[in-house]
Design a protein around this motif. Structure first.
Motif, PDB file in Angstrom:
ATOM      1  N   ASP A 122      -1.563   3.674  11.301  1.00 58.56           N
ATOM      2  CA  ASP A 122      -2.881   3.226  10.847  1.00 58.56           C
ATOM      3  C   ASP A 122      -3.578   2.856  12.526  1.00 58.56           C
ATOM      4  O   ASP A 122      -2.978   1.734  12.665  1.00 58.56           O
ATOM      5  N   GLY A 123      -3.799   4.290  13.132  1.00 52.30           N
ATOM      6  CA  GLY A 123      -4.185   3.331  13.983  1.00 52.30           C
ATOM      7  C   GLY A 123      -5.432   2.566  13.717  1.00 52.30           C
ATOM      8  O   GLY A 123      -5.966   2.330  15.541  1.00 52.30           O
ATOM      9  N   ASP A 124      -6.888   3.332  12.908  1.00 50.44           N
ATOM     10  CA  ASP A 124      -8.184   2.604  13.065  1.00 50.44           C
ATOM     11  C   ASP A 124      -8.354   1.002  11.816  1.00 50.44           C
ATOM     12  O   ASP A 124      -8.873   1.792  10.937  1.00 50.44           O
ATOM     13  N   LEU A 125      -7.718   0.079  12.425  1.00 56.29           N
ATOM     14  CA  LEU A 125      -7.605  -1.481  11.745  1.00 56.29           C
ATOM     15  C   LEU A 125      -8.420  -2.267  12.214  1.00 56.29           C
ATOM     16  O   LEU A 125      -9.005  -2.444  13.147  1.00 56.29           O
ATOM     17  N   ASN A 126      -9.268  -2.924  11.223  1.00 53.47           N
ATOM     18  CA  ASN A 126     -10.327  -3.569  11.194  1.00 53.47           C
ATOM     19  C   ASN A 126      -9.417  -5.105  10.459  1.00 53.47           C
ATOM     20  O   ASN A 126      -8.060  -4.611  10.676  1.00 53.47           O
ATOM     21  N   ALA A 127      -9.659  -6.283  11.409  1.00 54.89           N
ATOM     22  CA  ALA A 127      -9.595  -7.067  11.368  1.00 54.89           C
ATOM     23  C   ALA A 127      -8.811  -7.454   9.615  1.00 54.89           C
ATOM     24  O   ALA A 127      -7.315  -7.755  10.198  1.00 54.89           O
ATOM     25  N   GLU A 128      -9.032  -7.347   8.837  1.00 55.42           N
ATOM     26  CA  GLU A 128      -8.269  -7.258   7.038  1.00 55.42           C
ATOM     27  C   GLU A 128      -7.866  -6.111   7.126  1.00 55.42           C
ATOM     28  O   GLU A 128      -5.766  -6.351   6.617  1.00 55.42           O
ATOM     29  N   LYS A 129      -8.063  -4.597   7.671  1.00 51.34           N
ATOM     30  CA  LYS A 129      -6.404  -4.478   7.856  1.00 51.34           C
ATOM     31  C   LYS A 129      -5.602  -4.381   8.683  1.00 51.34           C
ATOM     32  O   LYS A 129      -4.058  -4.877   7.876  1.00 51.34           O
ATOM     33  N   GLN A 130      -5.816  -5.439   9.508  1.00 49.28           N
ATOM     34  CA  GLN A 130      -4.711  -5.889  10.332  1.00 49.28           C
ATOM     35  C   GLN A 130      -4.139  -6.724   9.884  1.00 49.28           C
ATOM     36  O   GLN A 130      -2.703  -6.453   9.912  1.00 49.28           O
ATOM     37  N   LEU A 131      -4.525  -7.623   9.042  1.00 50.22           N
ATOM     38  CA  LEU A 131      -4.017  -8.369   8.386  1.00 50.22           C
ATOM     39  C   LEU A 131      -2.639  -7.987   7.256  1.00 50.22           C
ATOM     40  O   LEU A 131      -1.494  -8.607   6.787  1.00 50.22           O
ATOM     41  N   ILE A 132      -3.444  -7.225   6.692  1.00 55.01           N
ATOM     42  CA  ILE A 132      -2.767  -6.805   5.852  1.00 55.01           C
ATOM     43  C   ILE A 132      -1.756  -5.856   5.957  1.00 55.01           C
ATOM     44  O   ILE A 132      -0.252  -6.038   5.792  1.00 55.01           O
ATOM     45  N   LYS A 133      -1.567  -4.961   7.497  1.00 60.42           N
ATOM     46  CA  LYS A 133      -0.453  -3.807   8.231  1.00 60.42           C
ATOM     47  C   LYS A 133      -0.108  -4.484   8.464  1.00 60.42           C
ATOM     48  O   LYS A 133       1.900  -4.186   8.409  1.00 60.42           O
ATOM     49  N   ASP A 134       0.147  -6.306   9.206  1.00 58.09           N
ATOM     50  CA  ASP A 134       0.556  -6.757   9.436  1.00 58.09           C
ATOM     51  C   ASP A 134       1.932  -7.338   8.784  1.00 58.09           C
ATOM     52  O   ASP A 134       2.960  -7.693   8.671  1.00 58.09           O
ATOM     53  N   GLN A 135       1.591  -7.910   7.383  1.00 58.53           N
ATOM     54  CA  GLN A 135       2.350  -8.091   5.970  1.00 58.53           C
ATOM     55  C   GLN A 135       3.501  -7.189   6.034  1.00 58.53           C
ATOM     56  O   GLN A 135       4.059  -7.534   5.241  1.00 58.53           O
ATOM     57  N   ILE A 136       2.861  -6.266   5.382  1.00 63.26           N
ATOM     58  CA  ILE A 136       3.558  -5.466   5.171  1.00 63.26           C
ATOM     59  C   ILE A 136       4.486  -4.999   6.473  1.00 63.26           C
ATOM     60  O   ILE A 136       5.518  -4.620   5.626  1.00 63.26           O
ATOM     61  N   GLU A 137       4.589  -5.152   7.083  1.00 58.30           N
ATOM     62  CA  GLU A 137       5.113  -4.544   8.233  1.00 58.30           C
ATOM     63  C   GLU A 137       7.043  -5.624   8.218  1.00 58.30           C
ATOM     64  O   GLU A 137       7.493  -5.590   8.365  1.00 58.30           O
ATOM     65  N   CYS A 138       6.121  -6.824   7.694  1.00 59.90           N
ATOM     66  CA  CYS A 138       6.623  -7.770   8.180  1.00 59.90           C
ATOM     67  C   CYS A 138       7.905  -7.523   6.260  1.00 59.90           C
ATOM     68  O   CYS A 138       9.128  -7.616   6.240  1.00 59.90           O
ATOM     69  N   ASP A 139       7.043  -7.391   5.383  1.00 61.33           N
ATOM     70  CA  ASP A 139       7.672  -6.927   3.998  1.00 61.33           C
ATOM     71  C   ASP A 139       9.191  -5.595   3.953  1.00 61.33           C
ATOM     72  O   ASP A 139      10.116  -5.690   4.048  1.00 61.33           O
ATOM     73  N   VAL A 140       8.152  -5.060   5.130  1.00 60.52           N
ATOM     74  CA  VAL A 140       9.181  -3.613   5.217  1.00 60.52           C
ATOM     75  C   VAL A 140      10.457  -4.295   5.404  1.00 60.52           C
ATOM     76  O   VAL A 140      11.057  -3.288   5.449  1.00 60.52           O
ATOM     77  N   GLN A 141      10.591  -4.693   6.642  1.00 60.56           N
ATOM     78  CA  GLN A 141      11.577  -4.814   7.721  1.00 60.56           C
ATOM     79  C   GLN A 141      12.282  -5.410   6.868  1.00 60.56           C
ATOM     80  O   GLN A 141      13.352  -5.682   7.154  1.00 60.56           O
ATOM     81  N   GLU A 142      11.902  -6.677   6.068  1.00 65.69           N
ATOM     82  CA  GLU A 142      12.492  -7.599   4.891  1.00 65.69           C
ATOM     83  C   GLU A 142      13.197  -6.360   3.617  1.00 65.69           C
ATOM     84  O   GLU A 142      14.908  -6.806   3.741  1.00 65.69           O
ATOM     85  N   LEU A 143      12.432  -5.670   3.462  1.00 65.98           N
ATOM     86  CA  LEU A 143      13.050  -4.406   2.407  1.00 65.98           C
ATOM     87  C   LEU A 143      14.297  -3.268   3.196  1.00 65.98           C
ATOM     88  O   LEU A 143      15.750  -3.320   2.433  1.00 65.98           O
ATOM     89  N   ILE A 144      13.540  -2.994   4.182  1.00 64.57           N
ATOM     90  CA  ILE A 144      15.208  -2.345   4.871  1.00 64.57           C
ATOM     91  C   ILE A 144      16.078  -3.125   4.927  1.00 64.57           C
ATOM     92  O   ILE A 144      17.304  -1.883   5.487  1.00 64.57           O
ATOM     93  N   LYS A 145      16.392  -4.005   4.893  1.00 61.21           N
ATOM     94  CA  LYS A 145      17.853  -4.835   5.921  1.00 61.21           C
ATOM     95  C   LYS A 145      18.597  -4.818   4.084  1.00 61.21           C
ATOM     96  O   LYS A 145      19.768  -5.105   4.824  1.00 61.21           O
TER      97      LYS A 145
END
Length: 194
Positions: free
Chosen positions: A113-136
């Motif tokens: 998602d290229g259209d991120l405000n600070a709130e969405k960016q915070l959530i996106k960063d957490q999701i990226e971290c969660d997904v990195q752990e899940l795919i392992k």
């Protein structure tokens, strides 16, 4: 007790040894910084106070269960708890739609998602971290195809050539990787947003 000379680690030990005042000293020492961090994300005093209280409830429970280890410092650990509770608040309050685990939802569409405000960016960063752990947790062959497709943007033809399997096999592995990710998400009762 002069709190300025006592380390966080010794206050934690004192609290675990039964000294309730030690926890009060820790809260007093760090409350401004933690509260300010929470408020800077939610911009609402009542919500910030609720999250602040929830943060220390979680801290107390974790300490009492003996799950805290002094790997890092106390404050960064508490800030991480506060950070996660802020994200949970945003997810619960549907500022972003929740992942309902139905249809052809693609978790990776969230990450692009290229259209991120600070709130969405915070959530996106957490999701990226969660997904990195899940795919392992995926089997190696599925992990390999998923990584090539999502993170390296390779076509299934390129994946087929690189891995030495047919395009259909590569497609199948990708399909099973996504199915297994959904199962892991369900099993852990995770809320991922899009």
């Amino acid at each position: 007790m002069n709190n300025t000379k006592v380390t966080d680690a010794s206050l934690v030990r004192d609290y675990l040894d039964g000294n309730e005042n030690a926890l009060g000293a820790l809260i007093t020492r760090h409350q401004h910084r933690i509260y300010s961090f929470i408020f800077s994300k939610v911009y609402d005093r009542d919500i910030a106070e609720d999250i602040f209280q929830d943060t220390f409830i979680k801290v107390i429970r974790t300490l009492k269960r003996g799950k805290y280890n002094e790997e890092g410092k106390f404050l960064p650990w508490v800030m991480r708890i506060a950070h996660n509770l802020v994200i949970d608040h945003f997810r619960r309050n549907k500022r972003m739609p929740k992942f309902d685990n139905s249809g052809d939802f693609n978790i990776f569409s969230v990450l692009s998602d290229g259209d991120l405000n600070a709130e969405k960016q915070l959530i996106k960063d957490q999701i990226e971290c969660d997904v990195q752990e899940l795919i392992k947790e995926l089997p190696e062959d599925q992990l390999e195809v998923l990584t090539m497709r999502i993170y390296k943007d390779m076509s299934f033809k390129e994946i087929s050539e690189r891995t030495g399997v047919s395009i259909n096999t590569a497609l199948g592995r990708m399909r099973y990787a996504l199915i297994n990710l959904r199962k892991i998400i369900e099993k852990r009762n995770l809320i991922l947003t899009n």
